[in-house]
Design a protein around this motif. Structure first.
Motif, PDB file in Angstrom:
ATOM      1  N   CYS A   1       0.877  -1.186   0.000  1.00 41.22           N
ATOM      2  CA  CYS A   1       0.000   0.000   0.000  1.00 41.22           C
ATOM      3  C   CYS A   1       0.908   1.228   0.000  1.00 41.22           C
ATOM      4  CB  CYS A   1      -0.931  -0.019   1.207  1.00 41.22           C
ATOM      5  SG  CYS A   1      -2.083  -1.393   1.204  1.00 41.22           S
ATOM      6  N   ARG A   2       1.423   1.558  -1.164  1.00 43.63           N
ATOM      7  CA  ARG A   2       2.456   2.597  -1.298  1.00 43.63           C
ATOM      8  C   ARG A   2       1.909   4.003  -1.428  1.00 43.63           C
ATOM      9  NH1 ARG A   2       6.804  -0.505  -5.160  1.00 43.63           N
ATOM     10  NH2 ARG A   2       7.132  -2.224  -3.717  1.00 43.63           N
ATOM     11  N   SER A   3       0.628   4.119  -1.679  1.00 38.16           N
ATOM     12  CA  SER A   3       0.003   5.422  -1.906  1.00 38.16           C
ATOM     13  C   SER A   3      -1.179   5.584  -0.943  1.00 38.16           C
ATOM     14  CB  SER A   3      -0.477   5.488  -3.356  1.00 38.16           C
ATOM     15  OG  SER A   3      -1.176   6.676  -3.600  1.00 38.16           O
ATOM     16  N   VAL A   4      -1.188   6.683  -0.200  1.00 40.15           N
ATOM     17  CA  VAL A   4      -2.258   6.943   0.770  1.00 40.15           C
ATOM     18  C   VAL A   4      -2.782   8.356   0.566  1.00 40.15           C
ATOM     19  CG1 VAL A   4      -2.872   7.125   3.219  1.00 40.15           C
ATOM     20  CG2 VAL A   4      -1.211   5.401   2.480  1.00 40.15           C
ATOM     21  N   SER A   5      -4.088   8.456   0.401  1.00 40.15           N
ATOM     22  CA  SER A   5      -4.767   9.757   0.354  1.00 40.15           C
ATOM     23  C   SER A   5      -5.770   9.790   1.491  1.00 40.15           C
ATOM     24  CB  SER A   5      -5.515   9.936  -0.971  1.00 40.15           C
ATOM     25  OG  SER A   5      -4.630   9.849  -2.060  1.00 40.15           O
ATOM     26  N   ILE A   6      -5.754  10.873   2.280  1.00 39.81           N
ATOM     27  CA  ILE A   6      -6.750  11.035   3.332  1.00 39.81           C
ATOM     28  C   ILE A   6      -7.535  12.318   3.056  1.00 39.81           C
ATOM     29  CG2 ILE A   6      -5.401   9.759   5.037  1.00 39.81           C
ATOM     30  CD1 ILE A   6      -4.669  12.413   6.374  1.00 39.81           C
ATOM     31  N   TYR A   7      -8.793  12.314   3.470  1.00 38.46           N
ATOM     32  CA  TYR A   7      -9.691  13.445   3.196  1.00 38.46           C
ATOM     33  C   TYR A   7     -10.528  13.747   4.431  1.00 38.46           C
ATOM     34  CZ  TYR A   7      -8.625  12.026  -1.582  1.00 38.46           C
ATOM     35  OH  TYR A   7      -7.984  11.675  -2.736  1.00 38.46           O
ATOM     36  N   ASP A   8     -10.927  15.006   4.559  1.00 36.80           N
ATOM     37  CA  ASP A   8     -11.832  15.346   5.658  1.00 36.80           C
ATOM     38  C   ASP A   8     -13.289  15.149   5.268  1.00 36.80           C
ATOM     39  OD1 ASP A   8     -12.163  17.590   4.016  1.00 36.80           O
ATOM     40  OD2 ASP A   8     -12.005  19.025   5.651  1.00 36.80           O
ATOM     41  N   GLY A   9     -13.582  14.906   4.000  1.00 36.09           N
ATOM     42  CA  GLY A   9     -14.940  14.602   3.543  1.00 36.09           C
ATOM     43  C   GLY A   9     -15.194  13.106   3.563  1.00 36.09           C
ATOM     44  N   TYR A  10     -16.459  12.726   3.620  1.00 39.85           N
ATOM     45  CA  TYR A  10     -16.837  11.318   3.718  1.00 39.85           C
ATOM     46  C   TYR A  10     -16.784  10.571   2.394  1.00 39.85           C
ATOM     47  CZ  TYR A  10     -18.270  12.317   8.439  1.00 39.85           C
ATOM     48  OH  TYR A  10     -18.261  12.691   9.753  1.00 39.85           O
ATOM     49  N   SER A  11     -16.615  11.260   1.283  1.00 39.60           N
ATOM     50  CA  SER A  11     -16.642  10.617  -0.033  1.00 39.60           C
ATOM     51  C   SER A  11     -15.354  10.858  -0.809  1.00 39.60           C
ATOM     52  CB  SER A  11     -17.848  11.127  -0.828  1.00 39.60           C
ATOM     53  OG  SER A  11     -19.034  10.783  -0.168  1.00 39.60           O
ATOM     54  N   LEU A  12     -14.213  10.746  -0.103  1.00 39.69           N
ATOM     55  CA  LEU A  12     -12.904  11.009  -0.709  1.00 39.69           C
ATOM     56  C   LEU A  12     -12.891  12.400  -1.326  1.00 39.69           C
ATOM     57  CD1 LEU A  12     -12.272   7.542  -2.409  1.00 39.69           C
ATOM     58  CD2 LEU A  12     -11.460   8.309  -0.171  1.00 39.69           C
ATOM     59  N   ASP A  13     -13.388  13.358  -0.564  1.00 45.35           N
ATOM     60  CA  ASP A  13     -13.464  14.737  -1.039  1.00 45.35           C
ATOM     61  C   ASP A  13     -13.107  15.696   0.091  1.00 45.35           C
ATOM     62  OD1 ASP A  13     -15.707  14.379   0.545  1.00 45.35           O
ATOM     63  OD2 ASP A  13     -17.112  15.174  -0.908  1.00 45.35           O
ATOM     64  N   GLY A  14     -13.081  16.956  -0.230  1.00 40.32           N
ATOM     65  CA  GLY A  14     -12.737  17.975   0.747  1.00 40.32           C
ATOM     66  C   GLY A  14     -11.239  18.155   0.852  1.00 40.32           C
ATOM     67  N   ASP A  15     -10.809  18.745   1.946  1.00 38.58           N
ATOM     68  CA  ASP A  15      -9.396  18.971   2.200  1.00 38.58           C
ATOM     69  C   ASP A  15      -8.713  17.620   2.358  1.00 38.58           C
ATOM     70  OD1 ASP A  15      -7.103  20.438   2.613  1.00 38.58           O
ATOM     71  OD2 ASP A  15      -7.549  20.917   4.708  1.00 38.58           O
ATOM     72  N   GLY A  16      -7.497  17.498   1.864  1.00 39.66           N
ATOM     73  CA  GLY A  16      -6.837  16.206   1.930  1.00 39.66           C
ATOM     74  C   GLY A  16      -5.329  16.310   1.944  1.00 39.66           C
ATOM     75  N   ALA A  17      -4.705  15.152   2.064  1.00 39.91           N
ATOM     76  CA  ALA A  17      -3.250  15.047   2.020  1.00 39.91           C
ATOM     77  C   ALA A  17      -2.903  13.727   1.347  1.00 39.91           C
ATOM     78  CB  ALA A  17      -2.662  15.110   3.427  1.00 39.91           C
ATOM     79  N   TYR A  18      -1.698  13.648   0.783  1.00 44.05           N
ATOM     80  CA  TYR A  18      -1.275  12.486   0.001  1.00 44.05           C
ATOM     81  C   TYR A  18       0.157  12.119   0.371  1.00 44.05           C
ATOM     82  CZ  TYR A  18       0.232   9.849  -4.116  1.00 44.05           C
ATOM     83  OH  TYR A  18       0.736   8.888  -4.952  1.00 44.05           O
ATOM     84  N   TRP A  19       0.411  10.808   0.496  1.00 43.29           N
ATOM     85  CA  TRP A  19       1.745  10.297   0.745  1.00 43.29           C
ATOM     86  C   TRP A  19       2.022   9.151  -0.224  1.00 43.29           C
ATOM     87  CZ3 TRP A  19      -1.614  11.667   4.563  1.00 43.29           C
ATOM     88  CH2 TRP A  19      -1.177  12.631   5.477  1.00 43.29           C
ATOM     89  N   PHE A  20       3.279   9.034  -0.645  1.00 44.15           N
ATOM     90  CA  PHE A  20       3.702   7.953  -1.530  1.00 44.15           C
ATOM     91  C   PHE A  20       5.097   7.516  -1.122  1.00 44.15           C
ATOM     92  CE2 PHE A  20       5.992   6.396  -5.264  1.00 44.15           C
ATOM     93  CZ  PHE A  20       5.153   5.358  -5.647  1.00 44.15           C
TER      94      PHE A  20
END
Length: 179
Positions: free
Chosen positions: A133-152
């Protein structure tokens, strides 16, 4: 009753219905557990998402003791994808492990789309990833939306993020992990 009072009453009724749906975990397409689990060490087994939707929750086991059979046995033959930390760097310890069955394998390009349960929603401070699992996106919205951050992390199993940072700390309501 005038139009303004009728509109206000309708909004209150809709708010009560929406609250009831959120509390019982019955929102459409959710991978959220229906009730808050007991214990601060949890193992959540998820399945592959269908048609780009959220990964279904197959089971959830929690314990107050990280050495308990309920916590350790739940992950025995399965594939560990991710651990969520309640506190930065998991100090003091309080975590959830996200697993899949061995047949569903490690992360691939479609990955797993997750929503934290009622306990973990807006409480994740850090995470570790495993099994490609090399790529992670997190979001403050419930549908993978809103403010977010990404790591790889293309070198190992994936990013190990002890602390998601001040901007996203305790703000994660959906995640997408993938190869």
């Amino acid at each position: 009753m005038n139009a303004r009072q009728g509109a206000a009453r309708a909004r209150r009724v809709l708010a009560v219905i929406a609250s009831a749906l959120l509390i019982t975990g019955l929102t459409t397409g959710t991978a959220t557990a229906a009730s808050a689990p007991d214990g601060k060490f949890c193992v959540v087994e998820v399945g592959k998402s269908v048609d780009g939707g959220f990964s279904p929750v197959k089971s959830e086991t929690c314990s107050d003791d990280p050495a308990s059979p309920a916590f350790t046995a739940a992950a025995a033959p399965d594939v560990l994808l991710m651990e969520w930390f309640w506190n930065a760097h998991n100090n003091p310890p309080n975590l959830t492990r996200i697993i899949v069955s061995a047949e569903e394998g490690p992360c691939d390009s479609s990955g797993y789309r997750l929503r934290p349960n009622l306990i973990w929603d807006n409480e994740i401070s850090g995470f570790y990833t495993y099994s490609n699992c090399r790529s992670v996106s997190i979001y403050d919205g419930y549908s993978l939306d809103g403010d977010g951050a990404y790591w790889f992390d293309g070198r190992g199993d994936g990013p190990n993020v002890g602390y998601v940072g001040d901007r996203m700390n305790d703000r994660t309501s959906s995640l997408w992990i993938r190869y």
